[in-house]
Design an enzyme around this catalytic site. Structure first.
Site, PDB file in Angstrom:
ATOM      1  N   GLU A 340       0.803  -1.223   0.000  1.00  0.00           N
ATOM      2  CA  GLU A 340       0.000   0.000   0.000  1.00  0.00           C
ATOM      3  C   GLU A 340       0.839   1.278   0.000  1.00  0.00           C
ATOM      4  O   GLU A 340       0.526   2.232   0.711  1.00  0.00           O
ATOM      5  CB  GLU A 340      -0.941   0.022   1.220  1.00  0.00           C
ATOM      6  CG  GLU A 340      -1.935  -1.090   1.200  1.00  0.00           C
ATOM      7  CD  GLU A 340      -2.780  -1.172   2.469  1.00  0.00           C
ATOM      8  OE1 GLU A 340      -3.972  -1.469   2.337  1.00  0.00           O
ATOM      9  OE2 GLU A 340      -2.252  -0.950   3.574  1.00  0.00           O
TER      10      GLU A 340
HETATM   11  C1  TNX Z   1      -4.339  -4.087   4.656  1.00  0.00           C
HETATM   12  S1  TNX Z   1      -2.595  -6.336   4.425  1.00  0.00           S
HETATM   13  C2  TNX Z   1      -3.094  -3.776   5.151  1.00  0.00           C
HETATM   14  C3  TNX Z   1      -2.957  -3.325   6.538  1.00  0.00           C
HETATM   15  C4  TNX Z   1      -4.282  -3.230   7.220  1.00  0.00           C
HETATM   16  C5  TNX Z   1      -5.134  -4.406   6.832  1.00  0.00           C
HETATM   17  C6  TNX Z   1      -6.436  -4.464   7.568  1.00  0.00           C
HETATM   18  C7  TNX Z   1      -1.579  -5.288   4.228  1.00  0.00           C
HETATM   19  C8  TNX Z   1      -0.313  -5.769   3.745  1.00  0.00           C
HETATM   20  N1  TNX Z   1      -1.921  -4.034   4.494  1.00  0.00           N
HETATM   21  O1  TNX Z   1      -2.284  -2.087   6.564  1.00  0.00           O
HETATM   22  O2  TNX Z   1      -4.069  -3.197   8.579  1.00  0.00           O
HETATM   23  O3  TNX Z   1      -5.382  -4.349   5.467  1.00  0.00           O
HETATM   24  O4  TNX Z   1      -7.126  -5.629   7.279  1.00  0.00           O
END
Ligand code: TNX
Length: 534
Positions: A340
């Site tokens: 992300e």
């Molecule tokens: C996605 S999974 C994210 C996290 C969040 C999560 C909540 C991932 C690698 N990144 O930053 O906490 O979703 O479900």
């Protein structure tokens, strides 16, 4: 005898009060010790089970033998004694004297080589229960099996009357995957060393062998770094919702590692980069492209922060952090995040990962990254953690599968299956739902070997169940989300695909309920599982 009868009457009264059916007639009080748990009624399902012959019954003369035992085998024996003594009330002395009776933990010896680094064989008969393994980890996993074969009351903290029997036969067992992980997000909400230890004990019961700690994110930096002290002291000073947060000193972190290692779990620390870095950016202004530190962040948005990819300071920071982290981490893996990074341009992301992966290698470690790493240039030997879900686009999946075909190993954590922070259903009071609801069957009913189309089955290094903590701040919250789903992911990691069967699994899972009650684990009594009446 009198006490026993009294106890039985009390039980009758209690059972009647609960409306339990099938109370044996009074005359049957002595004969009707409950049948021993069948050898295949455990989680994860063993690779092979042969039930035959007499059960072994633990008694006050039972010894735990570690013939000629190495220090480590003796330690496993001590751990086993510590598990069994409180509820049985037996002394269970540990001895290195050989003998054919009692509980025998045997390291090495004929036929153990084929069991691998973590496998074990358990043989039970009238005189003894013997666990043999090539390595101490195998003895430890065998001990977890033995524990589940005893009545749930064995988990109680004070002495109970019971018939502590282990059914007769042989189990030969070793894992399907080398990497069987669970992740705890200690950044969004901080969890203390004691809370982490409690979770480690629960993971060990199901033969999980990796504890991935998500040590940094926008909301908090949780590990002391001597060369950049404000990361922890300032960057760790809050959490989601604005509470006081916290961080692990280096001694705290080493204590978690020691406790995990004593249970044959390796700690995999994660520093999430280049996104998810607000806590670091807030702690040191020079890490920001504009030279200005943003405020601490206590919300739950993602994707707004980025390290400054062109700046030299960024790589001084990365080098120092990874050097110190590597130095206090005996395990082979450092997780560098990489998910992300919505505020980092694609070109910058690739540049960043190209520069950071060699730093991991320089400090003697292997990099793990979230699967977005496959959009850059995964280093030789790197591992990608897939966290897509049913709505993840074909192009993204293909990118991961292509990397897998080129040698990148995969840890599978599909969010709509393995994410323990997803709500079970619309009524679940905690958790998120961006990947949909994840019921107990849904979390169990998939095959890691064929999950990602076009990724070779042998590129799958293992599975992991992440627990993100935006909505979770207490041990009770952790347990409610992890139980009963965690054992399903553990089974996918350990058991051969041939044992996979929901209808069988849900019965074995139901039998864990009384065990969790005895341990004080507050689990979600999902209607999908035929729990025994309380
Ligand atoms: C996605 S999974 C994210 C996290 C969040 C999560 C909540 C991932 C690698 N990144 O930053 O906490 O979703 O479900």
């Amino acid at each position: 005898m009198r006490r026993r009868r009294l106890l039985f009457s009390l039980l009758l009264v209690a059972a009647a009060g609960l409306g339990t059916a099938a109370v044996p007639p009074p005359g049957a009080a002595h004969a009707a010790a409950p049948a021993a748990t069948p050898l295949d009624r455990v989680i994860p399902a063993p690779a092979s089970v042969h039930s035959t012959g007499d059960a072994y019954t633990l008694g006050d003369r039972t010894r735990i033998r570690v013939p000629g035992g190495s220090g480590e085998a003796r330690r496993v024996a001590g751990y086993l004694a510590g598990l069994l003594r409180p509820a049985t009330g037996f002394g269970l002395p540990v001895t290195t004297k050989d003998g054919r009776d009692g509980i025998v933990l045997r390291l090495g010896g004929s036929g153990t080589k084929g069991l691998g680094a973590e496998g074990y064989r358990l043989t039970s008969g009238a005189r003894a229960v013997t666990i043999s393994a090539a390595r101490p980890a195998g003895l430890f996993h065998g001990v977890q099996t033995l524990r589940q074969l005893l009545p749930a009351d064995v988990e109680r903290e004070s002495a109970r009357r019971g018939t502590w029997r282990i059914a007769g036969g042989t189990i030969a067992d070793s894992p399907r995957y080398a990497y069987r992980g669970a992740m705890l997000d200690v950044s969004r909400h901080f969890f203390t060393v004691a809370q982490v230890k409690r979770y480690i004990d629960q993971l060990a019961m199901y033969k999980i062998n990796k504890l991935h700690l998500h040590l940094s994110d926008d909301q908090g930096w949780r590990i002391a770094i001597t060369s950049w002290p404000r990361l922890a002291t300032y960057g760790g000073s809050t959490q989601v919702g604005g509470g006081p947060g916290g961080y692990y000193t280096k001694d705290d972190y080493r204590e978690i590692i020691r406790y995990a290692a004593a249970r044959y779990l390796t700690v995999v620390p994660e520093i999430d980069m280049p996104g998810h870095t607000n806590a670091a950016l807030a702690s040191y202004a020079p890490l920001n492209c504009n030279g200005q530190a943003p405020p601490l962040y206590t919300g739950t948005q993602v994707g707004f922060s980025s390290l400054c990819v062109p700046k030299k300071e960024t790589y001084d920071f990365v080098d120092d952090v990874l050097r110190e982290l590597a130095a206090m981490t005996p395990g082979r893996y450092l997780h560098i995040g990489g998910d992300e990074a919505h505020s980092t341009s694609h070109a910058d992301y690739v540049t960043f990962m190209d520069k950071v992966q060699p730093v991991v290698a320089k400090y003697g470690k292997t990099a793990i990254g979230w699967h977005q790493l496959t959009g850059a240039h995964p280093a030789k030997g790197a591992v990608a953690q897939y966290w897509g879900y049913d709505k993840t686009g074909a192009a993204e999946r293909r990118q991961v599968a292509d990397a897998a075909r080129n040698g990148t190993r995969l840890i599978l954590s599909p969010a709509d299956r393995a994410y323990l922070d997803m709500k079970y259903d619309k009524n679940t009071p905690l958790g998120l739902a961006w990947a949909g609801y994840v019921g107990v069957q849904r979390s169990y009913d998939w095959d890691p070997g064929s999950y990602l189309k076009d990724a070779p089955a042998d590129s799958v290094f293992g599975v992991e169940a992440p627990l993100w903590s935006e909505t979770l701040s207490t041990t009770a919250h952790i347990e409610y989300m992890a139980f009963p789903r965690l054992p399903g992911i553990a089974e996918l990691g350990w058991s051969p695909a041939s044992t996979h069967d929901w209808d069988d699994y849900k019965v074995r899972l139901a039998a864990q309920g009384p065990r969790w009650d005895a341990l004080g684990i507050g689990y979600y009594r999902s209607p999908e599982v035929p729990w025994p009446a309380k």
